[in-house]
Design an enzyme around this catalytic site. Sequence first.
Site, PDB file in Angstrom:
ATOM      1  N   GLY A 162     -13.337  -5.270   5.584  1.00  0.00           N
ATOM      2  CA  GLY A 162     -12.260  -4.224   4.150  1.00  0.00           C
ATOM      3  C   GLY A 162     -11.230  -5.490   3.886  1.00  0.00           C
ATOM      4  CB  CYS A 163      -9.569  -7.291   6.498  1.00  0.00           C
ATOM      5  SG  CYS A 163      -8.860  -5.900   7.209  1.00  0.00           S
ATOM      6  CB  THR A 164     -14.061  -9.749   4.242  1.00  0.00           C
ATOM      7  OG1 THR A 164     -13.535 -10.645   5.172  1.00  0.00           O
ATOM      8  CG2 THR A 164     -14.339 -11.048   3.080  1.00  0.00           C
ATOM      9  CB  ALA A 221      -8.407 -11.532   1.831  1.00  0.00           C
TER      10      ALA A 221
END
Length: 158
Positions: free
Chosen positions: A46-48, A51
């Site tokens: 999710g964070c990838t 970002a």
Amino acid sequence: MSDRLSAGDVAPDFTLSTDTGESVTLSDLRGGKVIVYFYPAAMTPGCTKQACDFSESLESLKADGYTVLGISPDQPEKLATFRDKEHLSLTLLSDPDKSVMTAWGAYGEKKLYGKVVQGVIRSTFVVDEDGTVEHAFHNVKATGHVAKLRRDLGLNED
């Protein structure tokens, strides 16, 4: 849990290390608008996605007068690896003691798989030229967040 920031609040100032070891101080960016987003951990799915979405939208956000800062509790070295692996162009900041996250209400109690836990609350804030929170978004979804943010800010899609 600390109180969550909302529109109209003064954005708490901070100085944090970047993925390159430099320091960024929020108050040094006064005079321009800043998008500050908090995410749990570099190199997670999710964070990838989030970002990469911010990085892909960075030039158009800059053209609209916004600086983007991504903040996680990861150490600068891990953030550098994340930046290089994913070819990110945005500024990533390290908040390992979670003091900035706590001050902004982006760290505290949240539900994870039905359990209440302490952790990073995925949040995004838009800070105006004077250092006031213009928009506050809490518990955002990683996927599609940047497109929704652009719509909420009245910006054209990339």
